[in-house]
Design an enzyme around this catalytic site. Structure first.
Site, PDB file in Angstrom:
ATOM      1  N   ASP A   1      -4.936  -1.411   4.630  1.00 12.51           N
ATOM      2  CA  ASP A   1      -4.760   0.022   4.412  1.00 12.51           C
ATOM      3  C   ASP A   1      -3.297   0.443   4.445  1.00 12.51           C
ATOM      4  O   ASP A   1      -2.489  -0.087   5.208  1.00 12.51           O
ATOM      5  CB  ASP A   1      -5.540   0.810   5.473  1.00 12.51           C
TER       6      ASP A   1
ATOM      7  N   GLU B   1     -18.605   5.589   2.010  1.00 15.54           N
ATOM      8  CA  GLU B   1     -18.031   4.456   2.727  1.00 15.54           C
ATOM      9  C   GLU B   1     -17.388   5.005   4.004  1.00 15.54           C
ATOM     10  O   GLU B   1     -16.473   5.821   3.941  1.00 15.54           O
ATOM     11  CB  GLU B   1     -16.990   3.782   1.837  1.00 15.54           C
TER      12      GLU B   1
END
Length: 273
Positions: free
Chosen positions: A62, A51
């Site tokens: 995140d 990824e």
């Protein structure tokens, strides 16, 4: 050289009766050269899918580790177009395992959905993850990706309702990304019980492979996830390895980390030649 599709990767994982390993890297962290060296090495070490994070100025899904990596890559001028060029370079280098671009929706819209998906397919991308794209608004990108033989990976969280799970599963392809916690990315001590319960809820609605991410950092986590899901997704823990390793040892340290996650020594290269 033809790449392995996501579906084929999960079929291989199932045939080998093991838990798949999906690894996240921020493109351009710590630099482009390292990214280019890392992906073939991680493929040979046993990764099933890579990824590739597209740096973005507001990575809302995140935590601090990947935020820092994304900021660092942006300072070096890494853009969505540069990420696509790097994917193409990986294919030229002989990397065949599935590549999934993880990025936010704004750069995709700015480039144009169809322009982006066509460029991604030509670059050898197999799948897309767009964490800030709600499923209710995902149809244009999903259909455009499908036209280019790419999967738009859906995300679900422990807070997802049964109706949301059912609706997402109805259009899911590639794999379903089960977020283990109601929060942001980041290595944690234990795999959330809520995340594993989510996998069981998802299984009632689909046969599409399921992977668990957010907080996965050690072999014990992979083993716990493997009792429920098809694959574990490791991001922040690997980025931490890259951040703390010396420049001369960064690839070796990353490979050792992946071998430890797998719990065995790779017997042959997987996805790299």
């Amino acid at each position: 050289m033809a790449s392995v599709q996501i579906k084929e990767a999960f079929e291989k994982i199932k045939s080998e009766r093991r838990t798949g390993i999906i690894l996240y890297l921020t493109v351009g962290f710590p630099d482009i050269e390292t990214t280019l060296n890392l992906v073939p090495a991680l493929a040979a070490a046993g990764a099933d899918i890579i990824e590739l994070g597209v740096p973005f100025s507001d990575p809302m899904a995140d935590g601090t580790t990947i935020q820092k990596a994304s900021f660092h890559a942006l300072q070096q001028g890494v853009t969505l177009k540069r990420c696509l060029a790097i994917c193409s370079e990986f294919r030229t280098m002989g990397v065949t395992l599935p590549l999934v671009l993880m990025g936010y929706y704004n750069p995709v819209i700015s480039l144009g959905i169809d322009v982006f998906t066509e460029a991604a397919r030509k670059a050898g991308v197999n799948g897309l993850i767009v964490p800030d794209l709600p499923p209710e608004e995902a149809t244009p990108l999903r259909e455009s990706a499908e036209n280019q033989n790419m999967d738009l990976v859906s995300l679900l969280a422990p807070t997802s309702t049964e109706r949301r799970i059912r609706d997402v599963c109805a259009t899911a392809s590639g794999f379903i990304y089960c977020v283990s916690v109601a929060g942001v990315t980041g290595a944690r001590q234990d795999v959330s019980a809520d995340g594993l319960s989510l996998v069981q809820r998802v299984r009632r609605h689909t046969d599409v492979p399921v992977a668990v991410g957010f907080g996965v950092a050690r072999r014990e986590h992979v083993e716990a996830i493997g009792a429920y899901a098809d694959a574990a997704i490791i991001g922040s823990a690997l980025v931490n390895v890259l951040d703390t390793a010396s420049r001369d040892e960064i690839v070796n340290e990353a490979v050792r980390f992946v071998v430890d996650l797998r719990g065995d020594e790779p017997t042959s290269p997987r996805g790299a030649e």
